[in-house]
Design a protein around this motif. Sequence first.
Motif, short mmCIF file in Angstrom:
data_model
loop_
_atom_site.label_atom_id
_atom_site.label_comp_id
_atom_site.label_asym_id
_atom_site.label_seq_id
_atom_site.Cartn_x
_atom_site.Cartn_y
_atom_site.Cartn_z
N VAL A 125 57.82 72.01 36.84
CA VAL A 125 58.02 71.55 38.22
C VAL A 125 59.37 72.04 38.75
CG1 VAL A 125 58.29 69.53 39.71
CG2 VAL A 125 56.46 69.60 38.01
N THR A 126 60.39 72.12 37.91
CA THR A 126 61.66 72.70 38.37
C THR A 126 61.46 74.14 38.82
OG1 THR A 126 62.99 71.26 36.94
CG2 THR A 126 64.01 73.32 37.66
N ALA A 127 60.68 74.90 38.08
CA ALA A 127 60.40 76.29 38.47
C ALA A 127 59.70 76.33 39.83
CB ALA A 127 59.53 76.97 37.41
N VAL A 128 58.75 75.43 40.04
CA VAL A 128 58.04 75.37 41.32
C VAL A 128 59.02 75.04 42.45
CG1 VAL A 128 56.37 74.03 42.66
CG2 VAL A 128 55.80 74.77 40.33
N LEU A 129 59.90 74.06 42.21
CA LEU A 129 60.83 73.64 43.25
C LEU A 129 61.87 74.72 43.54
CD1 LEU A 129 61.30 69.89 42.27
CD2 LEU A 129 59.84 70.86 44.06
N ILE A 137 57.10 79.38 48.54
CA ILE A 137 55.96 78.48 48.60
C ILE A 137 56.40 77.21 49.31
CG2 ILE A 137 54.87 79.35 46.48
CD1 ILE A 137 56.03 76.98 44.97
N GLY A 138 55.42 76.39 49.71
CA GLY A 138 55.73 75.11 50.34
C GLY A 138 55.05 73.98 49.59
N LEU A 139 55.72 72.85 49.49
CA LEU A 139 55.14 71.71 48.76
C LEU A 139 53.83 71.24 49.37
CD1 LEU A 139 58.27 69.58 47.84
CD2 LEU A 139 56.66 70.65 46.25
N LEU A 158 50.40 71.26 46.61
CA LEU A 158 51.28 71.41 45.45
C LEU A 158 52.06 70.12 45.20
CD1 LEU A 158 52.75 75.02 45.96
CD2 LEU A 158 50.53 74.31 45.02
N ARG A 159 52.42 69.42 46.27
CA ARG A 159 53.11 68.14 46.13
C ARG A 159 52.25 67.13 45.38
NH1 ARG A 159 57.12 66.12 49.36
NH2 ARG A 159 56.65 67.66 50.99
N GLU A 160 50.97 67.09 45.70
CA GLU A 160 50.07 66.13 45.05
C GLU A 160 49.82 66.50 43.59
OE1 GLU A 160 47.90 65.04 49.26
OE2 GLU A 160 47.05 66.57 47.95
N THR A 316 65.73 69.48 48.35
CA THR A 316 64.56 69.59 47.47
C THR A 316 64.64 68.55 46.35
OG1 THR A 316 64.26 71.93 47.96
CG2 THR A 316 63.31 71.13 45.91
N GLN A 317 65.85 68.31 45.83
CA GLN A 317 65.99 67.27 44.81
C GLN A 317 65.60 65.90 45.38
OE1 GLN A 317 66.26 67.36 41.73
NE2 GLN A 317 67.14 65.45 40.99
N ALA A 318 65.94 65.66 46.63
CA ALA A 318 65.56 64.39 47.26
C ALA A 318 64.05 64.25 47.32
CB ALA A 318 66.16 64.31 48.67
N GLN A 319 63.35 65.36 47.57
CA GLN A 319 61.89 65.32 47.56
C GLN A 319 61.37 65.01 46.15
OE1 GLN A 319 59.60 65.90 50.27
NE2 GLN A 319 61.51 65.43 51.32
N ARG A 320 62.02 65.59 45.17
CA ARG A 320 61.59 65.37 43.79
C ARG A 320 61.71 63.90 43.39
NH1 ARG A 320 63.37 69.02 38.70
NH2 ARG A 320 61.50 68.53 37.53
N LEU A 321 62.79 63.27 43.84
CA LEU A 321 63.07 61.90 43.42
C LEU A 321 62.36 60.85 44.28
CD1 LEU A 321 66.89 62.09 42.58
CD2 LEU A 321 64.93 62.31 41.03
N LYS A 322 61.64 61.28 45.28
CA LYS A 322 60.94 60.34 46.15
C LYS A 322 59.70 59.84 45.39
CE LYS A 322 60.93 61.43 50.42
NZ LYS A 322 60.59 62.12 51.72
#
Length: 414
Positions: A125-129, A137-139, A158-160, A316-322
């Motif tokens: 997932v880090t690679a994707v982000l 790409i977009g989430l 991709l987010r899901e 992007t990290q904020a999106q990850r931690l949501k």
Amino acid sequence: MTTRWRGTAATALAMGLVLTPLSASAGYAWDRAAPASAAVAAPTPTPTPASGDFPVLTPAVAQQLDDAVRKVMRQASVPGVSVHLSAPGKGTYEKSFGVADKQTGRPMTPDLYVRIGSETKTFTVTAVLELVDEGKIGLDDPIGKYIDGVPNGDRITLRELAGMRSGLFNYSADPGFYKALTTDPDRPFTPQELLDYSFKHPVLFEPDAKFYYCNTNLILLGLVVEKITGEPLHEYIAREVIEPAGLHHTVFPTDAAFPSPHAQGYTNQTASGKVEDAADWNPSWGWAAGAIISRLDDLKTWAKVVATGTLLTPATQAQRLKVKEALPGAGYGLGIFNVQGWIGHNGSLPGYETLTVYLPESQATMVVVLNTDILYQGSIEPSTLFGQAITEIVTPEHVYNLPKPVTGTPSATP
């Protein structure tokens, strides 16, 4: 693979927050969490005024930790375990217990390589982000934009996939997959073969309707990375994730090779149901969801990298931690979980379990690696037992008590 939710034998290979084949860590890779009633109770020290929520790791606290770890080992019949615990200004506790090899009696030591199962998901997932940060790409892109033939591919984003909310069936929960893996654990699996086990099943629910830990999601994300970068996933992650993070003893294998020295790993996820040494099993069935190998020293570095977003932009990290609620008291973000404030992932693969988490409030790091994935009382991840026993001592306001997952397959956990 990391934390996993194991269910029946067919679902036992869910890598979860742990990847365990039968988990590649393929299932909840939140390793099966221990209910409070099953956890090992440990004395709670009274923090000094200067220590806040995290105590100074004095010899007295270290003795409490020793006692708690040994008690879990006895309860869950764990051959060997290594533990790291630290926080700025509070000291470091790092110790190994038991044996790395039951046959020879070789002791468990902190420098041994282990398979980290579903903790692999944090790397993928880090690679994707990173690709999101680069605008490639977009989430909220549908997976069908990149990969053909995915059920509901025009609507699953991709987010899901990264948030375990796709509704796709977990390939490691397929009985045919379980049989193929356990009868011939040396065989290699291709990503497409893994997807075929999943796609022969109907989707379980509409995209984003609920949380369901699923290794299939990570296989798809790994394929997206390969398509966008034009290179094998293991090479991209090595160059763009492992090296920039400063990890010197972390490997994404392409076969059953295992760096030395390593711990032997003991599992009962076997065709006979008897305990076997799974150290040389081929982890290709976990691939982007659970194949990586690492060591305690790298995992304690990785804990902070993942939780603080060292390799990503703040947005992007904020999106990850949501996080969204996954289980009572536990939320799942993008390839990461939050259990009572501890952020990270667990992992489980036949023979091994790991737990790598970070508590931002105290800047504390906890890593646990052990050489068995055999469940305590048939349902509780031993890594969860260790995490709970340790945090009951040092962070009683933030006890790592990952609940028992409701779905799963062979591990590649949560």
